[in-house]
Scaffold this active site. Structure first.
Site, mmCIF file in Angstrom:
data_model
loop_
_atom_site.group_PDB
_atom_site.id
_atom_site.type_symbol
_atom_site.label_atom_id
_atom_site.label_comp_id
_atom_site.label_asym_id
_atom_site.label_seq_id
_atom_site.Cartn_x
_atom_site.Cartn_y
_atom_site.Cartn_z
ATOM 1 N N HIS A 24 21.691 43.285 67.615
ATOM 2 C CA HIS A 24 20.345 43.282 67.940
ATOM 3 C C HIS A 24 19.341 43.518 66.921
ATOM 4 O O HIS A 24 19.184 44.453 66.583
ATOM 5 C CB HIS A 24 20.105 43.854 69.169
ATOM 6 C CG HIS A 24 18.730 43.967 69.897
ATOM 7 N ND1 HIS A 24 18.594 43.889 71.136
ATOM 8 C CD2 HIS A 24 17.457 44.083 69.242
ATOM 9 C CE1 HIS A 24 17.293 43.863 71.490
ATOM 10 N NE2 HIS A 24 16.669 43.834 70.110
ATOM 11 N N HIS A 84 15.406 42.185 64.773
ATOM 12 C CA HIS A 84 14.200 41.694 64.728
ATOM 13 C C HIS A 84 13.969 41.794 63.153
ATOM 14 O O HIS A 84 13.840 42.512 62.350
ATOM 15 C CB HIS A 84 13.019 42.765 65.158
ATOM 16 C CG HIS A 84 13.081 42.861 66.745
ATOM 17 N ND1 HIS A 84 12.534 41.908 67.477
ATOM 18 C CD2 HIS A 84 13.639 43.709 67.554
ATOM 19 C CE1 HIS A 84 12.817 42.179 69.004
ATOM 20 N NE2 HIS A 84 13.335 43.370 68.930
ATOM 21 N N LYS A 117 18.015 35.058 75.486
ATOM 22 C CA LYS A 117 17.348 36.141 75.440
ATOM 23 C C LYS A 117 16.447 36.237 76.860
ATOM 24 O O LYS A 117 15.790 35.549 76.789
ATOM 25 C CB LYS A 117 16.751 36.753 74.297
ATOM 26 C CG LYS A 117 16.044 38.078 74.398
ATOM 27 C CD LYS A 117 17.002 39.430 74.712
ATOM 28 C CE LYS A 117 16.598 40.559 74.857
ATOM 29 N NZ LYS A 117 16.083 41.135 73.791
ATOM 30 N N HIS A 158 16.849 42.147 78.099
ATOM 31 C CA HIS A 158 15.936 43.397 78.027
ATOM 32 C C HIS A 158 15.930 43.941 79.371
ATOM 33 O O HIS A 158 15.064 43.596 80.073
ATOM 34 C CB HIS A 158 14.424 43.018 77.228
ATOM 35 C CG HIS A 158 13.740 44.231 77.096
ATOM 36 N ND1 HIS A 158 13.366 44.448 75.862
ATOM 37 C CD2 HIS A 158 12.956 45.060 77.869
ATOM 38 C CE1 HIS A 158 12.463 45.849 75.886
ATOM 39 N NE2 HIS A 158 12.408 45.922 77.238
ATOM 40 N N HIS A 217 20.133 47.359 73.995
ATOM 41 C CA HIS A 217 19.322 48.741 73.808
ATOM 42 C C HIS A 217 19.578 49.679 74.970
ATOM 43 O O HIS A 217 18.449 49.831 75.503
ATOM 44 C CB HIS A 217 18.073 48.609 73.050
ATOM 45 C CG HIS A 217 17.156 47.606 73.804
ATOM 46 N ND1 HIS A 217 16.974 47.414 75.257
ATOM 47 C CD2 HIS A 217 16.333 46.635 73.326
ATOM 48 C CE1 HIS A 217 16.119 46.298 75.300
ATOM 49 N NE2 HIS A 217 15.944 45.980 74.176
ATOM 50 N N ASP A 259 18.118 47.010 67.164
ATOM 51 C CA ASP A 259 16.879 46.844 67.560
ATOM 52 C C ASP A 259 15.855 47.272 66.523
ATOM 53 O O ASP A 259 14.829 47.807 67.055
ATOM 54 C CB ASP A 259 16.655 47.810 68.992
ATOM 55 C CG ASP A 259 15.272 47.057 69.577
ATOM 56 O OD1 ASP A 259 14.776 45.995 69.305
ATOM 57 O OD2 ASP A 259 14.859 48.045 70.498
#
Length: 345
Positions: free
Chosen positions: A13, A15, A99, A136, A174, A247
């Site tokens: 995960h 970004h 996602k 999420h 997460h 994350d």
């Protein structure tokens, strides 16, 4: 123990953003991690296979020369996502997961899902073709306290999805609560969870005690201490249903240090040092490889990396920069608030 050799880890995960931020942060991942699942919440988001192809090309162009790194692409689920496009992305080998962001749950999620019924045809197709749904796991209704969002999501949303589509593989990304850990442990199949570096280290006091600490603010927000302890127990257990998803979420400092700061903590650069410290504290260094390098690939149906990584414990603390400089501006690095002695050799 002074040295530890493990299979090269992956990040399930991550970004990377785009443009100047992407160029500035990608090396911190590609140095240590063989693969990473890339989040699609750009502006505009990555909603089609063609979007994902173009984004992957931008990522690969930014990877430092000599680094061996594979970005695993995802699609941002919307109420207009086409099942045929999702299936084509899976067949092409480009798309690893889809996602689900509840609308308004986190950064750049306003285009996410409001009505689950409108995305059920896509989820049904994903169950049929064996494509994983990453969620999420938070509701966004204003009457639900922000610290309860994950538990309510499990009860009101995730349980509905899993009852209707028992063959759909779901990653709870997460995970931040004992309720999330217990829900995964109670599932008989098709459910796993990623755990971040920072949620193993901070609780909500770190955000709020002694003043507001914007660089510890993330979504899902850090919870009470007993939740952190449940996450540490799960991560260090060796249970194949739990694996690393950092994350890591870079934002330039002006977007963090303002009246309405962005959620996100940047951990890619020092994650392996932080994790070795945590696992040593829990007397579980022999299970670090499972969490970082073995459980995730097994869940996503991929082989573990062939390359090895060696960590060594040094007498002197390892010094990481407090900030990294990118073309877009300075990004603050996660401070675990204790000295780090484990380093990647």
């Amino acid at each position: 123990m002074k040295t530890l050799s493990i299979r090269r880890p992956d990040d399930w995960h991550l970004h990377l953003r785009d443009g100047g931020v992407l160029a500035g942060v990608i090396g911190d991942t590609s140095r240590h991690f063989g693969r990473a699942i890339i989040m699609p919440n750009l502006v505009p988001p990555v909603v089609t296979t063609e979007d994902a192809k173009a984004y992957r090309e931008r990522i690969m162009a930014a990877v430092p020369a000599g680094d061996r790194f594979e970005p695993l692409m995802t699609l941002y689920l919307t109420e207009h996502t086409q099942a045929d496009d999702v299936e084509e992305g899976k067949k092409s080998g480009l798309i690893t997961a889809v996602k689900l962001y509840p609308a308004g749950a986190t950064t750049n999620s306003h285009g996410g899902v409001r009505d689950l019924d409108k995305v059920m045809p896509v989820l049904e197709r994903m169950a049929k073709i064996g494509l994983t749904l990453c969620v999420h796991g938070e509701v966004t209704t204003p009457e639900v306290d922000i610290f309860d969002r994950e538990a309510v999501f499990i009860e009101e949303k995730l349980e509905v999805i899993r009852r209707r589509l028992p063959d759909l593989k779901v990653t709870m990304e997460h995970v931040t609560t004992k309720e999330g850990v217990d829900y995964i442990l109670g599932a008989d199949r098709n459910l796993a969870g990623s755990i971040t570096t920072h949620h193993l280290i901070i609780n909500r006091n770190d955000i709020l005690v002694g003043g507001i600490r914007p660089h510890y603010y993330c979504l899902p927000v850090a919870k009470r201490e007993h939740h952190r302890q449940a996450l540490r127990k799960a991560a260090t257990s060796g249970d194949a249903r739990f694996f690393l998803g950092t994350d890591s979420a870079p934002h330039v400092d002006p977007l963090k240090e303002c009246a309405c700061g962005c959620a996100g903590i940047y951990t890619s650069i020092n994650t392996m040092s932080c994790l070795a410290h945590v696992f040593e504290e829990e007397n579980a260094l022999e299970r670090l490889e499972a969490f970082t390098s073995l459980n995730g690939p097994a869940w996503y149906g991929l082989p573990a990396n062939d390359e090895m990584m060696t960590l060594e414990k040094r007498e002197e603390a390892v010094v990481y920069p407090s900030k990294i400089d990118t073309e877009a501006g300075l990004i603050t690095v996660f401070d675990p608030k204790f000295p780090l002695h484990w380093a990647v050799r």
